[in-house]
Structures are given as C-alpha cells and as structure tokens.
Design a protein around this motif. Structure first.
Motif, mmCIF file in Angstrom:
data_model
loop_
_atom_site.group_PDB
_atom_site.id
_atom_site.type_symbol
_atom_site.label_atom_id
_atom_site.label_comp_id
_atom_site.label_asym_id
_atom_site.label_seq_id
_atom_site.Cartn_x
_atom_site.Cartn_y
_atom_site.Cartn_z
ATOM 1 N N TRP A 1 -5.462 7.328 -0.844
ATOM 2 C CA TRP A 1 -4.144 7.403 -0.832
ATOM 3 C C TRP A 1 -3.487 7.561 0.351
ATOM 4 N N GLN A 2 -4.059 8.318 1.378
ATOM 5 C CA GLN A 2 -3.584 8.551 2.709
ATOM 6 C C GLN A 2 -3.745 7.291 3.443
ATOM 7 N N GLY A 3 -5.198 6.871 3.353
ATOM 8 C CA GLY A 3 -5.361 5.429 4.008
ATOM 9 C C GLY A 3 -4.518 4.279 3.588
ATOM 10 N N LEU A 4 -4.155 4.181 2.307
ATOM 11 C CA LEU A 4 -3.302 3.077 1.903
ATOM 12 C C LEU A 4 -1.877 3.342 2.246
ATOM 13 N N ALA A 5 -1.372 4.619 2.347
ATOM 14 C CA ALA A 5 0.024 4.681 2.852
ATOM 15 C C ALA A 5 -0.090 4.631 4.321
ATOM 16 N N GLU A 6 -0.879 4.910 5.150
ATOM 17 C CA GLU A 6 -1.046 4.685 6.512
ATOM 18 C C GLU A 6 -1.134 3.105 7.030
ATOM 19 N N MET A 7 -1.764 2.438 5.921
ATOM 20 C CA MET A 7 -1.714 1.103 6.544
ATOM 21 C C MET A 7 -0.438 0.191 5.769
ATOM 22 N N GLY A 8 -0.082 0.701 4.787
ATOM 23 C CA GLY A 8 0.874 0.078 4.041
ATOM 24 C C GLY A 8 2.160 -0.023 4.375
ATOM 25 N N ALA A 9 2.575 0.076 5.662
ATOM 26 C CA ALA A 9 3.942 0.159 6.033
ATOM 27 C C ALA A 9 4.771 -0.916 6.683
ATOM 28 N N GLY B 1 0.843 -1.215 0.057
ATOM 29 C CA GLY B 1 0.130 -0.247 0.296
ATOM 30 C C GLY B 1 0.732 1.321 0.012
ATOM 31 N N LEU B 2 1.767 1.102 0.763
ATOM 32 C CA LEU B 2 2.786 2.572 0.810
ATOM 33 C C LEU B 2 3.668 2.733 -0.431
ATOM 34 N N LEU B 3 3.842 1.514 -0.998
ATOM 35 C CA LEU B 3 4.793 1.759 -2.283
ATOM 36 C C LEU B 3 4.019 2.304 -3.265
ATOM 37 N N VAL B 4 2.840 1.781 -3.485
ATOM 38 C CA VAL B 4 1.915 2.316 -4.715
ATOM 39 C C VAL B 4 1.234 3.726 -4.440
ATOM 40 N N ASP C 1 0.795 14.854 2.697
ATOM 41 C CA ASP C 1 0.844 15.306 4.086
ATOM 42 C C ASP C 1 2.106 15.017 4.818
ATOM 43 N N MET C 2 2.633 16.052 5.220
ATOM 44 C CA MET C 2 3.906 16.102 5.613
ATOM 45 C C MET C 2 4.319 15.472 7.020
ATOM 46 N N GLU C 3 3.269 15.265 7.637
ATOM 47 C CA GLU C 3 3.162 14.603 9.040
ATOM 48 C C GLU C 3 3.269 12.991 8.756
ATOM 49 N N LEU C 4 2.398 12.590 7.647
ATOM 50 C CA LEU C 4 2.369 11.341 7.215
ATOM 51 C C LEU C 4 3.693 10.852 6.550
ATOM 52 N N LEU C 5 4.592 11.915 5.739
ATOM 53 C CA LEU C 5 5.429 11.507 4.934
ATOM 54 C C LEU C 5 6.742 11.627 6.074
ATOM 55 N N ARG C 6 6.711 12.166 7.196
ATOM 56 C CA ARG C 6 8.066 12.187 8.211
ATOM 57 C C ARG C 6 7.735 10.935 8.658
ATOM 58 N N ALA C 7 6.680 10.308 8.816
ATOM 59 C CA ALA C 7 6.498 8.928 9.602
ATOM 60 C C ALA C 7 6.779 7.964 8.808
ATOM 61 N N VAL C 8 7.023 7.961 7.482
ATOM 62 C CA VAL C 8 7.651 6.636 6.505
ATOM 63 C C VAL C 8 8.581 7.405 5.808
ATOM 64 N N ASP C 9 9.807 8.273 6.605
ATOM 65 C CA ASP C 9 10.836 9.059 5.699
ATOM 66 C C ASP C 9 11.931 7.788 5.337
ATOM 67 N N TRP C 10 11.896 6.380 5.936
ATOM 68 C CA TRP C 10 12.766 5.700 5.867
ATOM 69 C C TRP C 10 12.620 5.227 4.283
ATOM 70 N N ILE C 11 11.534 5.077 3.540
ATOM 71 C CA ILE C 11 11.238 4.853 2.388
ATOM 72 C C ILE C 11 12.181 5.620 1.341
ATOM 73 N N PHE C 12 12.648 6.591 1.659
ATOM 74 C CA PHE C 12 13.411 7.671 0.794
ATOM 75 C C PHE C 12 15.043 7.524 0.816
ATOM 76 N N VAL C 13 15.356 6.760 1.988
ATOM 77 C CA VAL C 13 16.662 6.415 2.082
ATOM 78 C C VAL C 13 17.100 5.072 2.156
ATOM 79 N N THR C 14 16.042 4.206 1.932
ATOM 80 C CA THR C 14 16.268 2.780 1.886
ATOM 81 C C THR C 14 16.323 2.132 0.540
ATOM 82 N N ASP C 15 17.160 1.267 0.055
ATOM 83 C CA ASP C 15 17.018 0.609 -1.171
ATOM 84 C C ASP C 15 15.800 -0.650 -1.037
ATOM 85 N N ILE C 16 14.942 -0.302 -1.721
ATOM 86 C CA ILE C 16 13.662 -1.236 -1.444
ATOM 87 C C ILE C 16 13.589 -2.521 -2.115
ATOM 88 N N GLN C 17 14.612 -2.665 -3.097
ATOM 89 C CA GLN C 17 14.420 -3.881 -4.027
ATOM 90 C C GLN C 17 14.675 -5.143 -2.965
#
Length: 450
Positions: free
Chosen positions: A289-297, A76-79, A86-102
């Motif tokens: 989209w926010q609901g999907l990201a909220e649950m998709g971590a 959910g978070l990936l898609v 939402d900046m608060e939500l983006l800060r909560a999942v900031d790991w996705i921007f600095v991690t190799d997801i593969q």
C-alpha cells in the motif's frame, strides 16, 4: 497480427461493458472519496484491458503495460490512501485531503477513453507491415548486438562515473542522485543511450541479449541503490515487452511480482532519503500500500494544471511539447519562436511554479489545450503504441519497440517534450543501424558467392 487479440466472448464482454459503464457513470458522481474515484478509474481500465487483451503477449504487450503503468501513477494513491498510516507519507500527499478530486479524476477518465480510442482505431486499420517484414530478410542482427553491447556498457560506465565524480554517493540517497544528475547537462542523454544500447543488444536476441540483460541488471541495481526507481523500472518494462514477443508471461505471475515490487518500493523510501545504509538499519516497514501511494501521485500535476487553466492561463497549444525544437531554431536563427508559442518545457514550468512534483500526459495535454489537449495526447499515444505492437517478429521491430516504448513509459510521470526528442534520436539510431545491417549482409553474401 490481429489473430493475437482475444475476442472477449459473451461473459467477458458483458463484464467489460458493466465495468466500463460503471466507471464512466461513477466518475460523474460528486462529493465522493478519493478511494471511490480510484476504484472507478480502475474499473474503467480493467474494462479496456478485457476488450483489448493480447492473448499472445499478455500484460507485457506495449498497449497493456502502458495502461498498467498509467494506472499505477495516476490511481495508485487514490486506491491506497485509506490504508496508509505513515505520517511522513501522508504529509507529502496532504493535498488530496483538501482538493476536490472529481475534476482531475474525470480528466484522467476521458484520457483513458481517448487512449482506448487510439488503440482500437489502429487495430481496425488491420495494417500488417508487409514491406517492413520483407526488407528484414536481408538484415544482419549482429550489427545491433555488437553496437548495443558497446553503447550500453560505455554509457553505463559513464553514468556511474559521472555521478560519483560530481559528488554522489550510495549513502547520499535520491537527493544526492538528483542534485548531481541535474548538474550535468548531458546526463539525460547518457541514460538514453544506455537504454538504446541494452535495448539493441536484447533486440538482436541470442548471446547479445544475455549480455544486454547483464549490463542492464547491473545498472538497474545501481539506480535502485540510489533511490532512482523510475530510471530502472521504465526501461525494464520496455525490455520485458521484447521478451514477451518470444515467450508468454502469465498474468498471475506478473501480479504476484507487482505486489512484491510495490512492497520493495515502500522499502526504497529509506534509500531515497537516507541512502542505501538505511536499508540495513532494520527500521523499515514493507507494505504494497505504501509503495502504491508513493508512486501514485501523478494525479497532483493534473490537479495543479486544472487550477491554472481555471484561473485563466492561456493554453500552450503544443508549445510545451515542441519547446526543444523551437529553442534550437531560436539559437540558430536568432528568432523568438519559443516565447511566442509558449515554448517552455512542462517540467520546467511545473518546477518553477510548484516544485519537483513530476509530470503527467493528462496534465500536459490539459496545459496545451484543456480537455481537447488531453484527448489528442492520449489518442496519439494509443495509436503509436498499438502500431509498434502490430510490428512483425524481427530484430529491427524489436529495436523500434524499445526506443518508442521506454520514453513513453517514462512520460507517464515526466514531461513529453524531452521524450519526443529521445524517441527521434532512438528512431534515427535504429534506422541507421538497419541500413548498416543490410549493407553488412549484402557484403557478406557477395564474399561467399565470389
């Protein structure tokens, strides 16, 4: 039971093959965006759904609903990440921007394929549960109905009473719920017996099922008001799986409902942090989209565990899953089996090292045996869910489905160790009540013919 499954046909078969091949190959592409890997995993899941589709039960077949929940929490978070502002939500999942997801996406992909292998393997056995069906001819469902209503109602009252007695409030939000529930050692078992209770009532059908739904509806509304959406969602999906054994749910209606629920989940973020009063403030935004990201971590625990294992952490070899039984043996016989076999619950280890980030069957499988652990975990889940999906249309089969499916759905974002105990307790309760139900039926028969 095999007649319930639709044959894909040439067109759908080619579509499933194309999606599956694309999904597998694209996961091996390096230096791609999170959205790219999310789309690749989604294609793989859709491919499996096409191949394994249960035409009678639809999306609420146990094997399908688990796969949907798995996608929701792992993809959910990936898609949705590129749609979030939402900046608060983006800060909560900031790991996705600095991690190799593969690497994490690959582990999830292999897990999905292993799950597919488990489902197909069970279907190929063509097991028909003839013995189980014949035994239920002398079974009284009233025992399940009456017991379920009593257990469900009492557990619901105790859940609400326990929370309020320990200082929780509707205005306190999810943190208030979490703090007070964790301070009560038996709270998890209250939740378990609430699900078992309403599940037994709904499994018995008739008027008992109506009362069971009313009790669960009241409890679910309370959970949502407290921001504990998972406590409401996982049992609800398991209960709908029982309804799907008797009536057909359209896929398009489910998808529309899912979009609506995801939109409401974005709304519930306010109640999780500030309580139900925030919902009345009029300052919220409603977007799926926010609901999907909220649950998709739930991908984050996979990322974390892969880093642990790459750093040389010794695999637990099943220790996180059997930690509770090992702990019980240690307390009874003064042994030290838990520490010798890495018997620490996965959620405890995660909380101590990282914080409350939830769990994942992929992450826990990796923690226990690297990629082999992921494959064994997901194959086992696929086998078990397909086994209950192939059960006959009986009251006891309904009950067995609920006590297995509800914990496994919860396990998509939690540790598997406690859920194993929950399944064992549920199976024991259903077995005992089945014996009582058969005895009750036999006694009633003798009275009528004496």
């Amino acid at each position: 039971m095999l007649s319930d499954y639709a044959k894909p046909g040439i067109v759908r078969g080619l579509l499933a093959a194309a999606l599956g091949i694309y999904g597998v190959l694209s996961l091996h592409s390096e230096s791609k965006t999170a959205t790219f890997y999310g789309f690749s995993l989604s294609c793989l899941i859709v491919s499996i759904l096409i191949i394994t589709w249960n035409k009678k039960r639809g999306i609420f077949a146990p094997t399908h609903i688990f796969l949907f929940v798995f996608w929701l929490f792992h993809c959910g978070l990936l898609v949705s990440i590129e749609q979030i502002d939402d900046m608060e939500l983006l800060r909560a999942v900031d790991w996705i921007f600095v991690t190799d997801i593969q690497p994490a996406a690959l582990a999830v992909g292999y897990g999905i394929l292993a799950y597919f292998l488990g489902v197909i393997s069970m279907r190929m056995t063509k097991f028909k549960y003839k013995a189980a069906a014949s035994k239920n001819q002398a079974f009284s469902p009233r025992v399940f109905g009456v017991t379920g209503i009593a257990v469900g109602a009492i557990s619901t009252i105790m859940i609400i009473g326990t929370l309020f007695a320990n200082g929780a409030s509707l205005g306190g939000g999810y943190l208030s719920y979490l703090e007070t529930s964790q301070d009560t050692s038996f709270f998890g078992y209250l939740q378990l017996f609430a699900v078992i209770g309403v599940g037994l009532a709904i499994a018995s059908r008739g008027n008992s099922a109506i009362v069971g739904w009313v009790i669960f509806g009241f409890l679910a509304l309370f959970y949502v008001a407290m921001g504990a959406r998972g406590s409401a969602m996982f049992p609800a999906l398991a209960l709908f799986a029982i309804e799907a054994r008797y009536r057909k749910f359209r896929l398009w209606a489910f998808l529309i409902a899912a979009i609506g629920i995801l939109s409401l989940i974005s709304l519930s973020r306010q109640s999780r942090h500030y309580g139900v009063t925030e919902l009345l403030s009029g300052t919220y935004a409603v977007t799926p989209w926010q609901g999907l990201a909220e649950m998709g971590a739930s991908l984050y625990p996979v990322v974390v565990v892969q880093e642990w294992m790459a750093g040389g952490l010794v695999p637990a070899a099943g220790g996180t899953i059997v930690a509770i039984p090992l702990g019980i043996v240690d307390s009874m016989f003064s042994t030290n089996l838990a520490s010798k076999h890495g018997g620490t619950l996965f959620n405890v280890e995660i909380a101590e090292k990282v914080g409350q980030i939830g769990g994942s069957p992929i992450a826990e499988g990796f923690r226990n045996g690297n990629l082999l652990g992921v494959v064994l975990t997901m194959v086992s889940i696929g086998l078990l869910l397909c086994a209950i999906e192939m059960t006959p249309l009986t009251v006891s089969a309904n009950a067995y489905t609920i006590v297995i499916l509800a914990p496994l759905l919860s396990g998509v974002r939690n540790a598997l160790g406690p859920l194993l105990i929950h399944i064992i307790i549920g199976l024991t309760v259903v077995f005992i009540l089945s014996m009582v139900g058969r005895s009750h039926k036999a006694i009633s028969y003798k009275k009528r013919n004496s």
